[in-house]
Design an enzyme around this catalytic site. Structure first.
Site, PDB file in Angstrom:
ATOM      1  CB  SER A 120      40.878  38.913  42.112  1.00 24.14           C
ATOM      2  OG  SER A 120      39.421  39.007  41.472  1.00 24.14           O
TER       3      SER A 120
ATOM      4  CE  LYS B  76      37.547  36.554  44.110  1.00 21.14           C
ATOM      5  NZ  LYS B  76      38.735  37.623  44.439  1.00 21.14           N
TER       6      LYS B  76
END
Length: 785
Positions: A692, A735
């Protein structure tokens, strides 16, 4: 011993009153001479009295009586006996007598009375036998002689010389007495024959009795022959073991082991086992009884049966279910997690509604300390079931799941059966923690073994290698936990319903500390009324930011506990009775020391080549600052910061994208020939990997090559394709939590993650501007100045 006394036998007039000598388990008959041991004092007095008079007694047999020592009562004596003459007397050193008597006539007792000396006197008359048919009498005598000869030939206890007097006996009654005295039948049956007044009937009954005794002798002989023929090594060992048991019994060594085997057998009989398992239990129990207690095999079989005894074979009755109360219990013990609670309540409601396990197994996924295990306990409480927990972390041997085979003393069932035993019921809630940390090696694959356990279609006949029979797990409610899904095999993952616990925001942590963590310490240390500490919201936030680095609350609880320990120590040292404090930053630093957490610094102004990335780790979300520098060279790119293979590939993909699109972004077309790049992620001691960071790296590379600054208060996550598409990522909730803790204002995420974004609680998204991105052009447009 004194000399024998010889006595004369003068004639007496028959029909008289005689002293009675009671006999135990024997019977005197006429025309037979036999010794009799006299031990009871009253009987000795009766014999001494007879010796002083006419040396005559009447011998009467006692009926079956458990009292063998005391003098019998009149009702316990048969009324038919033998009129005897005392021939000799032996006076023994212990005071007892041994007399030699001769049976003279068979008599019936007319009257029985006890005299002043305590012994019985009996008035008797001779029993006269009638005879009806001489031919029938002769036939019966011949038949009896023939059977009696065969009887003696088979019975090894009677000598052959017993047959010789038969030919010399002329009177049928004397023949009857002689045969009756020499066959091994019960005293009761012989007495019944003596009562018969007709000699033909008496001989006929004797013939029948002899037939029966002969058949018994033949059968015993046949059994002895068969046993001797079939005696093999195993039977000899069994015989020796039986002898050993008797020896141990005499020495008092086997009482305890025999008692424990008896208790084991009683307990197994009480269990509601099915037919197949009952056969196994009975078979193993019989083996156990034949094996010496000191052998290794005894220990193995006993442990196996003990496991069978301790396992639950029935389910507990489930209490009535109240969904409203379950909601209250969840709210009381878990702050926030509204969507997670909805899933739990739906799951519990279905289980309660259908009264059986349906659907997939719940798998709570989240960082440590977010409340996965406590949610499992809440489910058990809501269902009214017992709760058991087992950890799968580090399990690499398939036998830990399926059990060890019973080939050695230390063999035990697997963790599943062990948890069922601890729960004590067939329908507990079993939480399997850390299912993502299973390993596999040459000893097997534990994850594959779990496939059967977690499949409702198969686990009704789960076979543990140790038990070696089918055990029903279909009533068990299984719940699993994991920190990450990446290491769980797909077939196992397919059997579970994933419930993500993203972690807690600062606001939630403050509320959890006030509602649960502080109260827990007060209860644990029993400080109520003795230690009063005031935690303000500001102080809790200060502890979270400076002394914890997690998305859960486990470290926060440890820090609060540490403060209480320090304060309690101060009370003990100062000998105070009570202490009351309002905590401030200075006191927190006194109790917890200097700050342990160095927060990630966010640039206050736009900088070239520095981008804030968001990553997911085993302990939750984390913000990664990606730095990149350029300098003259030959077109190389250097990657540092302990990057994993996936992250290195993302960097290569971002570099290739920049080369292909150099003209589009106004980059030096020859930068791949004359410029070297160095991409670094700080905290190089911490391994970093994941799919990511492609978007973040591409933004950093284009920023430094185009000398365009990156906006300061912005963070991003997403993977990049070679065509510049922004691809979806995982761990979005974690996140976003990390972005909120770092006080980021804007977060760029892949557009494909919008469905997941809608499921994330509003508390996590609060204060963040979340912008969905579809291409790298949109990312650069938002990020670059």
């Amino acid at each position: 011993m004194k000399e024998d006394i010889l006595l004369e036998s003068p004639e007496v007039e028959f029909l008289e009153t005689l002293n009675v000598v009671p006999l135990r388990n024997i019977m005197m008959v006429p025309k037979i001479v036999a010794p009799i041991l006299i031990g009871r004092k009253v009987t000795i007095d009766a014999v001494e009295d007879a010796l002083a008079k006419h040396k005559r007694i009447v011998c009467l047999t006692q009926k079956n009586d458990n009292n063998h020592t005391s003098y019998p009562e009149g009702k316990n004596l048969y009324r038919v006996g033998t009129y005897c003459s005392i021939l000799q007397v032996f006076r023994l050193p212990d005071g007892n007598l041994r007399i030699l008597v001769e049976g003279l006539k068979c008599v019936l007792v007319d009257r029985l009375s006890k005299n002043k000396d305590g012994f019985f006197k009996a008035r008797v008359h001779e029993m006269v036998y009638e005879k009806t048919n001489d031919l029938e009498l002769q036939a019966e005598v011949r038949a009896i002689k023939k059977l009696f000869a065969e009887y003696i030939s088979i019975d090894g206890n009677i000598p052959q010389e017993v047959l010789k007097p038969l030919d010399e006996i002329s009177k049928p009654s004397e023949f009857f007495y002689y045969v009756l005295a020499n066959i091994s039948s019960s005293v009761d049956k012989k007495i019944d024959l003596l009562k018969i007044g007709n000699i033909n009937q008496a001989l006929s009954q004797l013939l029948r009795l002899l037939h029966k005794e002969l058949e018994i002798l033949k059968l015993e002989k046949k059994i002895d022959v068969n046993v001797n023929n079939k005696l093999n090594k195993l039977q000899r060992e069994y015989y020796l073991r039986e002898q050993l048991k008797e020896i141990e019994k005499e020495l008092g060594l086997d009482k305890e082991s025999s008692a424990e085997v008896d208790d084991l057998e009683k307990d197994l009989l009480k269990l509601p086992l099915n037919e197949d398992i009952r056969k196994i239990a009975d078979s193993e129990l019989q083996k156990l009884k034949r094996i010496p207690t000191g052998s290794q095999e005894y220990t193995v079989i006993y442990n196996y049966l003990d496991w069978m005894r301790c396992l639950p074979w029935s389910a507990d009755e489930v209490k009535d279910f109240d969904l409203v109360q379950a909601q209250k219990d969840l709210d009381a013990n878990h702050y926030g997690l509204d969507k997670v609670k909805d899933v739990v309540l739906e799951y519990v409601a279905v289980l309660k509604f259908v009264q059986e396990n349906r659907g997939k197994i719940l798998c709570f996924v989240g960082a440590p300390g977010v409340g996965k295990t406590s949610l499992g306990k809440a489910i058990a409480k809501s269902l009214g079931k017992k709760f058991a927990r087992l950890s799968l972390g580090g399990v690499r041997d398939e036998a830990e799941i399926r059990g060890h085979r019973r080939t050695y003393v230390g063999a035990v069932p697997g963790v599943i059966i062990n948890s069922i035993k601890k729960a004590g019921t067939l329908n507990p809630v079993i939480m399997m923690d850390e299912i993502d940390k299973l390993s596999s090696d040459f000893r097997g694959d534990p994850a594959s073994a779990l496939l059967e356990v977690l499949d409702p279609e198969q686990n009704n006949s789960f076979r543990d290698h140790y038990l070696d029979f089918d055990y029903d797990l279909s009533k068990v409610t299984f719940i699993t936990t994991a920190n990450t899904l990446s290491s769980i095999p797909s077939p196992l993952l397919d059997r579970m319903e994933i419930v993500r616990l993203p972690g807690y925001t600062m606001f939630e942590k403050v509320n959890i500390a006030e509602r649960h963590l502080i109260r827990r310490q007060i209860d644990a240390f029993k400080t109520k009324g003795k230690v009063e500490l005031e935690f303000s919201d500001e102080i809790i936030r200060y502890i979270v930011k400076n002394y914890t680095q997690e998305v859960g609350v486990r470290q926060l609880e440890k820090q609060i506990e540490k403060i209480y320990r320090k304060v309690i120590r101060e009370i003990i040292q100062s000998k105070k009775v009570k202490i009351k404090l309002k905590l401030n930053k200075k006191l927190v630093e006194k109790y917890l020391g200097v700050s342990k957490v160095i927060p990630t610094k966010v640039e206050k102004k736009a900088v070239v080549g520095v981008v804030n990335g968001l990553a997911w780790t085993m302990v939750g979300g984390e913000m990664l600052k990606i730095e990149i520098s350029k300098f003259p060279g030959t077109g190389k790119i250097k990657l540092t910061g302990n990057l994993g293979d996936i992250m290195k590939e993302s960097a290569q993909a971002a570099y290739t994208f920049a080369r292909v699109n150099a003209k589009k972004y106004k980059l030096d077309k020859d930068f791949h020939k004359n410029t070297d790049l160095h991409l670094h992620i700080p905290e190089g001691a911490v391994p970093k990997d994941g799919p990511s960071a492609g978007v973040t790296m591409a933004t950093a590379i284009i920023s430094v090559l185009s000398d365009r600054k990156v906006k300061a208060n912005i963070a991003m996550t997403g993977e990049i394709s070679l065509k510049g598409e922004v691809m979806a990522i995982g761990g979005l909730a974690e996140k976003l939590v990390a972005a909120g803790q770092a006080e980021i204002k804007k977060v760029l995420i892949p557009k494909d993650n919008l469905p997941i974004l809608q499921e994330i609680p509003d508390e996590i998204k609060h204060g963040l501007e979340i912008v969905p991105m579809e291409t790298i052009d949109q990312v650069l447009g938002e990020a670059l100045v």
